[in-house]
Design an enzyme around this catalytic site. Structure first.
Site, mmCIF file in Angstrom:
data_model
loop_
_atom_site.group_PDB
_atom_site.id
_atom_site.type_symbol
_atom_site.label_atom_id
_atom_site.label_comp_id
_atom_site.label_asym_id
_atom_site.label_seq_id
_atom_site.Cartn_x
_atom_site.Cartn_y
_atom_site.Cartn_z
ATOM 1 N N GLY A 7 0.840 -1.293 -0.048
ATOM 2 C CA GLY A 7 0.013 -0.381 0.253
ATOM 3 C C GLY A 7 0.980 1.102 0.240
ATOM 4 N N GLU A 33 -4.669 6.801 -2.379
ATOM 5 C CA GLU A 33 -5.391 5.631 -2.218
ATOM 6 C C GLU A 33 -6.631 4.845 -0.793
ATOM 7 O OE1 GLU A 33 -2.599 1.792 -3.865
ATOM 8 O OE2 GLU A 33 -1.767 2.042 -2.260
ATOM 9 N N ASP A 73 7.216 4.685 -3.808
ATOM 10 C CA ASP A 73 7.796 5.101 -1.956
ATOM 11 C C ASP A 73 7.940 4.922 -1.819
ATOM 12 O OD1 ASP A 73 4.344 4.138 -3.412
ATOM 13 O OD2 ASP A 73 4.715 2.477 -2.720
ATOM 14 N N SER A 104 13.057 -4.789 0.032
ATOM 15 C CA SER A 104 13.807 -4.044 -0.597
ATOM 16 C C SER A 104 14.630 -2.848 -0.135
ATOM 17 C CB SER A 104 13.263 -4.229 -1.473
ATOM 18 O OG SER A 104 12.467 -2.916 -2.227
HETATM 19 O O1 RIB Z 1 3.363 0.904 -4.850
HETATM 20 C C1 RIB Z 1 3.200 0.467 -5.040
HETATM 21 C C2 RIB Z 1 2.013 0.231 -4.220
HETATM 22 O O2 RIB Z 1 1.188 0.811 -4.764
HETATM 23 C C3 RIB Z 1 2.338 -1.545 -3.561
HETATM 24 O O3 RIB Z 1 3.082 -1.933 -2.241
HETATM 25 C C4 RIB Z 1 0.856 -2.018 -3.900
HETATM 26 O O4 RIB Z 1 -0.080 -2.145 -2.192
HETATM 27 C C5 RIB Z 1 -0.394 -0.784 -4.155
HETATM 28 O O5 RIB Z 1 -0.793 -0.002 -3.382
#
Ligand code: RIB
Length: 308
Positions: free
Chosen positions: A41, A142, A254, A293
């Site tokens: 996420g 999200e 992220d 990672s």
């Molecule tokens: O940016 C990668 C993430 O996008 C993943 O961890 C997946 O869960 C989606 O939310």
């Protein structure tokens, strides 16, 4: 001394990774060589990365009352991430993401957001004291967009710096832009938001200028292997990325955001924080998974020295 705190308002999705030779075409079945289940996420990944890079971190989000949700809570506790503003939603499942990866590290991701969409303005109000004590607050897209926009506006009103990673990209209300201190889209997100086809440094610079015209203070456009472009009122700067052999690029954006938030919170100059974030993200692409990672700070610092 006041604590330097990164707060992330965002999503949690368990990540079910299948890595194989190639990605399937519609209607086709391919056999994967590896399976990994892990936390994911965009919001959660960014909070985990910020914590791994040494920031005192808080996460505001919603999970379901299921094994994936419990896994998330255990993970946050292990990492020392405060869980007091994570709501357990008994009406729906935790967010789930299925991630297919080919041998070059390309991915296809499908997400069932579940509890993430129930994050509400009330959850934000309930977390007011946590948000107000933050050095910077990170957001992505999200969760319910209305809640993210509400939270961004509130945090901005309180005078706390806001950072938006606008992923997955969706058009934003015009009056939201002045509430965003730092925006960090990748090429495709910047293209969707600005209408400029962002493919290289000049087009990323033009997109950055567009964000500034809308009222954003700092635009940071990431370009994958080509690094990132910073645009502020006084600066137009390209930052190169180190050459690495990518195994899995999932979540690199992220990890960039989490590393940047941690560096910003510890008071690093914008250019140093960007440099640190680019190297952290590049290193992460050399390994499978997202949170597995994330390199540690020493590793990133030595990598930065070897490639200067
Ligand atoms: O940016 C990668 C993430 O996008 C993943 O961890 C997946 O869960 C989606 O939310």
């Amino acid at each position: 001394m006041t604590a330097k705190i990164v707060t992330v308002v965002g999503s949690y999705n368990v990540g079910l990774f299948l890595k194989g030779e190639r990605l399937p075409s519609p209607g086709e079945t391919v056999i994967a060589a590896e399976f990994v289940e892990s936390g994911g996420g965009k919001g959660s990944n960014q909070a985990v990365a910020a914590a791994r890079f040494g920031a005192e971190t808080r996460f505001i989000g919603r999970i379901g009352e299921d094994s994936y949700g419990h896994y998330a809570l255990d993970m946050y506790r292990r990492l020392g991430i405060s869980t007091t503003s994570i709501q357990i939603d008994r009406t729906i499942h935790s967010g789930v993401s299925i991630i297919l990866i080919d041998k070059e590290g390309n991915n296809l991701i499908s997400v069932a957001p579940g509890a993430n969409l129930n994050l509400s303005p009330q959850d934000i109000d309930d977390a007011q004291s946590i948000l107000q004590a933050s050095t910077i607050v990170g957001f992505q897209l999200e969760n319910s967009h209305d809640t993210v926009f509400y939270a961004l506006r509130r945090v901005h009103e309180w005078g706390i710096p806001t950072f938006l990673d606008p992923a997955p990209a969706t058009p934003l209300p015009d009056d939201l832009y002045p509430c965003i201190d730092i925006i960090k889209p990748n090429e495709s997100e910047a293209s969707i938001l600005t209408g400029i086809d962002v493919t290289d440094v000049p087009s990323a610079t033009a997109a950055g200028e567009w964000f500034l015209q809308q009222g954003v203070t700092v635009a940071l456009i990431t370009l994958g292997r080509a690094g990132a472009v910073l645009v502020t009122a006084d600066v137009r700067q390209h930052f190169a990325a180190p050459l690495v052999e990518a195994l899995d690029t999932t979540g690199a954006g992220d990890i960039f955001s989490g590393a940047f938030l941690a560096a910003y919170a510890r008071g690093q100059a914008l250019s140093d924080a960007i440099h640190f974030a680019i190297y952290s993200a590049a290193l992460s692409t050399t390994r499978l998974g997202v949170i597995e990672s994330i390199p540690d700070t020493n590793e990133v610092e030595s990598f930065m020295k070897t490639t200067v």
